[in-house]
Design a protein around this motif. Structure first.
Motif, PDB file in Angstrom:
ATOM      1  N   LEU A  32       1.135 -87.387 -41.547  1.00  0.00           N
ATOM      2  CA  LEU A  32       0.202 -86.933 -40.520  1.00  0.00           C
ATOM      3  C   LEU A  32      -0.199 -88.126 -39.657  1.00  0.00           C
ATOM      4  O   LEU A  32      -0.578 -89.177 -40.186  1.00  0.00           O
ATOM      5  CB  LEU A  32      -1.035 -86.312 -41.166  1.00  0.00           C
ATOM      6  N   VAL A  33      -0.111 -87.948 -38.343  1.00  0.00           N
ATOM      7  CA  VAL A  33      -0.468 -89.026 -37.421  1.00  0.00           C
ATOM      8  C   VAL A  33      -1.172 -88.423 -36.217  1.00  0.00           C
ATOM      9  O   VAL A  33      -0.904 -87.267 -35.841  1.00  0.00           O
ATOM     10  CB  VAL A  33       0.794 -89.811 -36.999  1.00  0.00           C
ATOM     11  N   GLN A  34      -2.061 -89.193 -35.619  1.00  0.00           N
ATOM     12  CA  GLN A  34      -2.775 -88.724 -34.437  1.00  0.00           C
ATOM     13  C   GLN A  34      -1.892 -88.840 -33.197  1.00  0.00           C
ATOM     14  O   GLN A  34      -0.972 -89.670 -33.149  1.00  0.00           O
ATOM     15  CB  GLN A  34      -4.048 -89.539 -34.241  1.00  0.00           C
ATOM     16  N   PRO A  35      -2.150 -88.029 -32.200  1.00  0.00           N
ATOM     17  CA  PRO A  35      -1.405 -88.158 -30.936  1.00  0.00           C
ATOM     18  C   PRO A  35      -1.489 -89.579 -30.402  1.00  0.00           C
ATOM     19  O   PRO A  35      -2.554 -90.208 -30.437  1.00  0.00           O
ATOM     20  CB  PRO A  35      -2.113 -87.165 -30.016  1.00  0.00           C
ATOM     21  N   GLY A  59       0.126 -92.003 -31.781  1.00  0.00           N
ATOM     22  CA  GLY A  59       0.446 -92.881 -32.895  1.00  0.00           C
ATOM     23  C   GLY A  59       1.938 -93.046 -33.104  1.00  0.00           C
ATOM     24  O   GLY A  59       2.760 -92.531 -32.335  1.00  0.00           O
ATOM     25  N   LYS A 112       3.512 -86.960 -29.872  1.00  0.00           N
ATOM     26  CA  LYS A 112       2.807 -85.848 -29.250  1.00  0.00           C
ATOM     27  C   LYS A 112       2.723 -84.689 -30.230  1.00  0.00           C
ATOM     28  O   LYS A 112       3.563 -84.571 -31.136  1.00  0.00           O
ATOM     29  CB  LYS A 112       3.564 -85.396 -27.997  1.00  0.00           C
ATOM     30  N   PRO A 113       1.765 -83.800 -30.056  1.00  0.00           N
ATOM     31  CA  PRO A 113       1.693 -82.629 -30.950  1.00  0.00           C
ATOM     32  C   PRO A 113       2.995 -81.839 -30.981  1.00  0.00           C
ATOM     33  O   PRO A 113       3.350 -81.289 -32.023  1.00  0.00           O
ATOM     34  CB  PRO A 113       0.547 -81.820 -30.332  1.00  0.00           C
ATOM     35  N   THR A 149       5.659 -82.304 -33.718  1.00  0.00           N
ATOM     36  CA  THR A 149       5.444 -81.786 -35.063  1.00  0.00           C
ATOM     37  C   THR A 149       6.626 -80.923 -35.493  1.00  0.00           C
ATOM     38  O   THR A 149       7.004 -79.978 -34.794  1.00  0.00           O
ATOM     39  CB  THR A 149       4.153 -80.957 -35.119  1.00  0.00           C
ATOM     40  N   VAL A 164       1.746 -84.119 -35.994  1.00  0.00           N
ATOM     41  CA  VAL A 164       1.000 -84.891 -35.010  1.00  0.00           C
ATOM     42  C   VAL A 164      -0.209 -84.059 -34.599  1.00  0.00           C
ATOM     43  O   VAL A 164      -0.076 -83.030 -33.931  1.00  0.00           O
ATOM     44  CB  VAL A 164       1.857 -85.235 -33.786  1.00  0.00           C
ATOM     45  N   SER A 165      -1.379 -84.508 -35.020  1.00  0.00           N
ATOM     46  CA  SER A 165      -2.583 -83.724 -34.790  1.00  0.00           C
ATOM     47  C   SER A 165      -3.812 -84.617 -34.871  1.00  0.00           C
ATOM     48  O   SER A 165      -3.838 -85.586 -35.623  1.00  0.00           O
ATOM     49  CB  SER A 165      -2.690 -82.605 -35.821  1.00  0.00           C
ATOM     50  N   SER A 166      -4.814 -84.267 -34.082  1.00  0.00           N
ATOM     51  CA  SER A 166      -6.072 -84.999 -34.146  1.00  0.00           C
ATOM     52  C   SER A 166      -7.030 -84.308 -35.112  1.00  0.00           C
ATOM     53  O   SER A 166      -8.148 -84.794 -35.329  1.00  0.00           O
ATOM     54  CB  SER A 166      -6.691 -85.110 -32.748  1.00  0.00           C
TER      55      SER A 166
END
Length: 121
Positions: free
Chosen positions: A11-14, A16, A86-87, A90, A119-121
């Motif tokens: 899992l990583v933030q946009p 990242g 980017k989301p 995913t 990819v999500s915040s």
């Protein structure tokens, strides 16, 4: 028997980064081409990036400039460095390789089991 095993998903933030690895093991003489594909929920599996035995790379338009494919021949491992995620990136990411077995004149295509990238915040 040839096995491909992916690692590095998560899992990583946009915005990242993540680096995926795929190691090939088993009995083979040469790997001709290795690459990465991905499949998002409800969508078909699509090419992300490939790298030939000669070192030529090919990328999907959606990842050009953000993703980089590379390999370590001594480790029979291919990598996918993913930046500016980017989301819409995913998906489950799958490793793919064309592998020559002993005494074989044509390669056999193999898939890894996949690794999830979210990819999500």
């Amino acid at each position: 028997q040839v096995q491909l095993v992916e690692s590095g998903g998560g899992l990583v933030q946009p915005g990242g980064s993540l680096k995926l690895s795929c190691a090939a093991s088993g009995i083979f003489t040469r790997i001709n081409r290795m690459g990465w594909y991905r499949q998002a929920p409800g969508k078909e599996r699509e090419l992300v990036a490939t790298l030939t035995g000669g070192g030529s790379s090919n990328y999907a338009d959606s990842v050009k400039g953000r993703f980089t494919i590379s390999k370590d021949n001594a480790k029979n491992t291919v990598y996918l460095q993913m930046n500016s995620l980017k989301p819409e990136d995913t998906a489950v990411y799958y490793c793919n390789a064309d592998v020559f077995r002993p005494y074989s004149i044509t390669p056999v295509n193999h898939w890894g089991p996949g690794t999830q990238v979210t990819v999500s915040s």
